[in-house]
Scaffold this motif. Structure first.
Motif, PDB file in Angstrom:
ATOM      1  N   ALA A  62       0.809  -1.206   0.000  1.00 15.95           N
ATOM      2  CA  ALA A  62       0.000   0.000   0.000  1.00 15.95           C
ATOM      3  C   ALA A  62       0.847   1.264   0.000  1.00 15.95           C
ATOM      4  N   ILE A  63       2.105   1.133  -0.304  1.00 12.05           N
ATOM      5  CA  ILE A  63       3.000   2.288  -0.212  1.00 12.05           C
ATOM      6  C   ILE A  63       2.621   3.359  -1.228  1.00 12.05           C
ATOM      7  N   ASP A  64       2.710   4.601  -0.824  1.00 10.66           N
ATOM      8  CA  ASP A  64       2.443   5.728  -1.716  1.00 10.66           C
ATOM      9  C   ASP A  64       3.777   6.179  -2.302  1.00 10.66           C
ATOM     10  N   TYR A  65       4.042   5.710  -3.504  1.00 12.32           N
ATOM     11  CA  TYR A  65       5.355   5.969  -4.094  1.00 12.32           C
ATOM     12  C   TYR A  65       5.579   7.436  -4.424  1.00 12.32           C
ATOM     13  N   GLN A  66       4.504   8.192  -4.617  1.00 13.55           N
ATOM     14  CA  GLN A  66       4.690   9.606  -4.932  1.00 13.55           C
ATOM     15  C   GLN A  66       5.066  10.433  -3.717  1.00 13.55           C
ATOM     16  N   SER A  67       4.816   9.909  -2.530  1.00 16.31           N
ATOM     17  CA  SER A  67       5.151  10.662  -1.328  1.00 16.31           C
ATOM     18  C   SER A  67       6.455  10.200  -0.684  1.00 16.31           C
ATOM     19  N   LEU A  68       7.108   9.211  -1.271  1.00 23.23           N
ATOM     20  CA  LEU A  68       8.355   8.693  -0.694  1.00 23.23           C
ATOM     21  C   LEU A  68       9.444   9.750  -0.678  1.00 23.23           C
ATOM     22  N   ARG A  69      10.191   9.759   0.391  1.00 24.77           N
ATOM     23  CA  ARG A  69      11.405  10.562   0.486  1.00 24.77           C
ATOM     24  C   ARG A  69      12.523   9.624   0.926  1.00 24.77           C
ATOM     25  N   PHE A  70      13.549   9.524   0.113  1.00 23.13           N
ATOM     26  CA  PHE A  70      14.667   8.628   0.418  1.00 23.13           C
ATOM     27  C   PHE A  70      15.703   9.389   1.240  1.00 23.13           C
ATOM     28  N   ASP A  71      16.205   8.734   2.247  1.00 20.61           N
ATOM     29  CA  ASP A  71      17.131   9.385   3.163  1.00 20.61           C
ATOM     30  C   ASP A  71      18.495   9.618   2.505  1.00 20.61           C
ATOM     31  N   TYR A  72      19.001  10.811   2.724  1.00 17.55           N
ATOM     32  CA  TYR A  72      20.398  11.075   2.388  1.00 17.55           C
ATOM     33  C   TYR A  72      21.273  10.477   3.482  1.00 17.55           C
ATOM     34  N   ARG A  73      22.322   9.775   3.071  1.00 24.55           N
ATOM     35  CA  ARG A  73      23.271   9.203   4.031  1.00 24.55           C
ATOM     36  C   ARG A  73      24.685   9.568   3.606  1.00 24.55           C
ATOM     37  N   ARG A  74      25.414  10.065   4.543  1.00 22.44           N
ATOM     38  CA  ARG A  74      26.813  10.385   4.256  1.00 22.44           C
ATOM     39  C   ARG A  74      27.584   9.092   4.021  1.00 22.44           C
ATOM     40  N   HIS A  75      28.404   9.091   2.970  1.00 22.96           N
ATOM     41  CA  HIS A  75      29.152   7.891   2.606  1.00 22.96           C
ATOM     42  C   HIS A  75      30.616   8.060   2.999  1.00 22.96           C
ATOM     43  N   PRO A  76      31.305   6.977   3.373  1.00 19.71           N
ATOM     44  CA  PRO A  76      32.747   7.092   3.693  1.00 19.71           C
ATOM     45  C   PRO A  76      33.570   7.704   2.568  1.00 19.71           C
ATOM     46  N   ASP A  77      33.130   7.568   1.316  1.00 17.83           N
ATOM     47  CA  ASP A  77      33.856   8.191   0.204  1.00 17.83           C
ATOM     48  C   ASP A  77      33.999   9.699   0.394  1.00 17.83           C
ATOM     49  N   ASP A 127       1.553  -7.583 -12.674  1.00 18.62           N
ATOM     50  CA  ASP A 127       0.465  -7.756 -11.712  1.00 18.62           C
ATOM     51  C   ASP A 127      -0.193  -6.416 -11.359  1.00 18.62           C
ATOM     52  N   LYS A 128       0.605  -5.376 -11.230  1.00 21.52           N
ATOM     53  CA  LYS A 128       0.065  -4.073 -10.851  1.00 21.52           C
ATOM     54  C   LYS A 128      -0.505  -3.316 -12.050  1.00 21.52           C
ATOM     55  N   ALA A 187      -3.269   1.839 -13.563  1.00 20.21           N
ATOM     56  CA  ALA A 187      -3.539   1.191 -12.283  1.00 20.21           C
ATOM     57  C   ALA A 187      -4.289   2.147 -11.358  1.00 20.21           C
ATOM     58  N   ASP A 188      -4.950   1.574 -10.344  1.00 17.68           N
ATOM     59  CA  ASP A 188      -5.618   2.342  -9.277  1.00 17.68           C
ATOM     60  C   ASP A 188      -6.787   3.172  -9.795  1.00 17.68           C
ATOM     61  N   ALA A 189      -7.514   2.661 -10.807  1.00 18.20           N
ATOM     62  CA  ALA A 189      -8.668   3.376 -11.367  1.00 18.20           C
ATOM     63  C   ALA A 189      -8.292   4.764 -11.866  1.00 18.20           C
ATOM     64  N   MET A 190      -7.046   4.916 -12.279  1.00 14.94           N
ATOM     65  CA  MET A 190      -6.571   6.186 -12.823  1.00 14.94           C
ATOM     66  C   MET A 190      -6.576   6.086 -14.347  1.00 14.94           C
ATOM     67  N   TRP A 191      -7.035   7.169 -14.980  1.00 14.12           N
ATOM     68  CA  TRP A 191      -7.064   7.226 -16.432  1.00 14.12           C
ATOM     69  C   TRP A 191      -6.160   8.350 -16.903  1.00 14.12           C
ATOM     70  N   ARG A 192      -5.442   8.080 -17.965  1.00 11.16           N
ATOM     71  CA  ARG A 192      -4.569   9.070 -18.575  1.00 11.16           C
ATOM     72  C   ARG A 192      -5.297   9.660 -19.780  1.00 11.16           C
ATOM     73  N   VAL A 193      -5.416  10.998 -19.809  1.00  7.81           N
ATOM     74  CA  VAL A 193      -6.045  11.680 -20.928  1.00  7.81           C
ATOM     75  C   VAL A 193      -5.081  12.736 -21.461  1.00  7.81           C
ATOM     76  N   ASP A 194      -4.865  12.711 -22.761  1.00  3.53           N
ATOM     77  CA  ASP A 194      -4.042  13.727 -23.428  1.00  3.53           C
ATOM     78  C   ASP A 194      -4.952  14.540 -24.353  1.00  3.53           C
ATOM     79  N   PHE A 195      -4.982  15.843 -24.154  1.00  2.52           N
ATOM     80  CA  PHE A 195      -5.736  16.747 -25.016  1.00  2.52           C
ATOM     81  C   PHE A 195      -4.764  17.630 -25.794  1.00  2.52           C
ATOM     82  N   GLN A 196      -4.829  17.578 -27.107  1.00  2.00           N
ATOM     83  CA  GLN A 196      -4.080  18.538 -27.912  1.00  2.00           C
ATOM     84  C   GLN A 196      -4.707  19.919 -27.723  1.00  2.00           C
TER      85      GLN A 196
END
Length: 560
Positions: free
Chosen positions: A6-21, A92-93, A245-254
């Motif tokens: 059920a994850i909301d991929y549009q609201s995800l924020r990935f953590d910044y992590r300092r790397h040893p490099d 599947d999705k 997916a998710d009962a969403m429809w894509r509409v393009d209008f020129q």
């Protein structure tokens, strides 16, 4: 990040992590640095990691894409995702489809079926919002210890010499530097790396505007691609409708070039357009809401050379097309499919730099094919003169009754993988063959029962890059026929002394007959398939020297 159905991929924020490099006294060096964590960069990183190559992925953001963006993922791209370990999840999705309908004004002029025959593991297309594709790929990448994915790492400078590249990177903790043997630029249409290297993408821009809207509604409409030319509910322009997916429809209008992009994104401008569309389809009572909207223009263009020394460009950073035909993301993923095994072969010492040159040649050819189809579709959809419009409308009118006219109708030639006919990696035929599986073609799938009695799908039987017991650039020898007929071919393969994965298709049952038909195979026929599943060579009865020479040629290994 914890994955959840059920994850909301549009609201995800990935953590910044300092790397040893970032604290190293001297810049750390890595075999491959991929810049850009979109579908192309993530697919490339996963493919390389499955081939045993460690990868650093840098992204200047910490989120996935907003809105549906690329939604149509073709059969070939799904087959690549299968090999990367996440194809089934996407199918599947997503919403599978293969039928398209074309309308002129208020009448349907014709329909088409993109996969009319049976015997394919994957559908012709799925519709799935890009943020799901990116989310699934990022989760797959996170499972792999060979991938170091660094968010909020922006490349602000690059230099290179014959031995590698040096990257300057900005982070929330400040600046650091990384060295790389090779850099893959997968950072999108506004590629920062392209600009830093002083490169341009040249081509043709189109003076037109289109509104793209994600509309959530529970409309009982067929799962089909619908395209209207000059419909009564949007006169003088075109409209495209797709289910996601998710009962969403894509509409393009020129909208036309004079449309105000700021005004047209407002809900009060979008809602009446969607309502008129639904009313025309007999769904006046359906309620809906706007999930996301954008107004866009586009260009068909590409870089002159996709390889710039130690930097290799893939996806939108290298080439761009119109959205009609779903050729953008699909061709980008196919770029990554072409590049990954070649980088692995070079880094593994199995091939030289000439193999990377072939990446540019093959994918520049594919980009030209996509741009040609995309430009023709755009010219048909958006005629720029009265004569062009009269021709288009006459073709549409004739197509209602005459099949010859339907071949001229172009609402977007849907994405198919390029057949790399002129690639120097191909071994030309020495025997007579029919059908589409020429050297350079992507392998066709089919249901098969292998010689050991297992039923499955042909493409799943090909050399798996994640098999640690095999070379990261393993080629497959596809052998047709029962024991007696296949024995000379198997002996030749063994004598060739090349690390080949052998797949045998018996061909004496209904499943085997379908595979043999698609490959025009007889007992004893052998196909040599590259690691990216393109045909490298084929023979009716090969010899060991022929097989050796074909493998070396496919690796761009020069012979005296």
């Amino acid at each position: 990040m914890n994955a959840s159905p059920a994850i909301d991929y549009q609201s995800l924020r990935f953590d910044y992590r300092r790397h040893p490099d970032q604290s190293a006294e001297a810049p750390a060096r890595h075999p491959v640095v991929v810049v850009g964590a979109g579908p192309v960069g993530l697919a490339l990183a996963i493919d390389l990691a499955q081939r045993g190559q460690p990868v650093v992925v840098l992204d200047n953001d910490c989120t996935l894409s907003t809105g549906s963006r690329a939604i149509c993922f073709a059969k070939r791209t799904l087959e690549i995702f299968d090999r990367l370990g996440c194809g089934q999840r996407m199918v599947d999705k997503g919403v599978s489809w293969k039928v398209g309908r074309v309308y002129f004004r208020d009448q349907e002029v014709y329909r088409f079926d993109l996969l009319p025959e049976e015997g394919h593991a994957r559908p012709a297309f799925i519709n799935l919002q890009q943020y799901y594709v990116e989310g699934y790929l990022s989760e797959r990448a996170a499972e792999m210890p060979g991938i170091d994915l660094r968010w909020n790492n922006k490349v602000v400078g690059i230099s290179q010499d014959a031995s590698g590249a040096m990257l300057d990177i900005e982070t929330p903790d400040g600046h650091y530097r990384l060295a790389a043997d090779y850099v893959a630029a997968c950072d999108g249409s506004r590629s920062n790396l392209r600009q830093l290297l002083g490169q341009e993408a040249r081509g043709r821009s189109f003076r037109d505007r289109f509104l793209i809207a994600d509309v959530r509604m529970d409309a009982d409409l067929p799962t089909e691609r619908r395209f209207w030319f000059d419909p009564p509910f949007h006169p003088g322009q075109s409209v495209l409708l797709h289910k996601q997916a998710d009962a969403m429809w894509r509409v393009d209008f020129q909208l036309g070039w004079e449309a105000d992009p700021v005004e047209e994104r407002k809900p009060e401008r979008i809602m009446p357009r969607v309502r008129a569309l639904l009313d025309s389809l007999g769904h006046a009572g359906v309620q809906f809401e706007i999930g996301w909207a954008s107004v866009y223009t586009f260009a068909c263009q590409r870089m002159e050379r996709f390889r710039q020394g130690r930097v290799l460009f893939a996806g939108d950073s290298a080439h761009g097309v119109s959205p009609f035909g779903a050729r953008g993301a699909n061709s980008g993923v196919q770029d990554s499919d072409n590049l990954a095994w070649k980088l692995a072969a070079v880094l593994n010492g199995e091939a030289g730099e000439a193999l990377l040159d072939s990446y540019g040649g093959e994918r520049e050819y594919a980009a030209d094919e996509n741009i040609r189809h995309s430009t023709r579709a755009t010219d048909f959809i958006t005629p720029k003169s009265e004569v062009s419009r009269l021709f288009r409308d006459a073709v549409l009118e004739l197509s209602k009754r005459h099949p010859f006219a339907r071949a001229l109708v172009n609402s977007g030639r849907l994405s198919v993988p390029a057949t790399l006919r002129e690639s120097p990696l191909n071994t030309p035929d020495v025997d007579a063959f029919g059908g589409a599986m020429v050297p350079g073609a992507p392998a066709a799938d089919a249901p098969v029962r292998t010689a050991d009695g297992r039923a499955g799908w042909l493409l799943n039987e090909l050399c798996p890059p994640s098999d640690k017991g095999r070379s990261p650039t393993c080629f497959t020898a596809l052998v047709f026929g029962a024991d007696d007929a296949a024995r000379p071919a198997l002996d030749a393969i063994a004598a060739a002394d090349r690390p080949l994965h052998v797949v045998r298709v018996a061909g004496d049952d209904e499943q085997g007959r379908l595979a043999a038909e698609r490959y025009d195979a007889r007992p004893g026929t052998v196909y040599l398939l590259r690691p990216d599943q393109h045909v490298a060579a084929r023979w009716r009865s090969p010899t060991a020297p022929q097989i050796r020479a074909a493998v070396d040629r496919a690796l761009a290994i020069a012979k005296d």
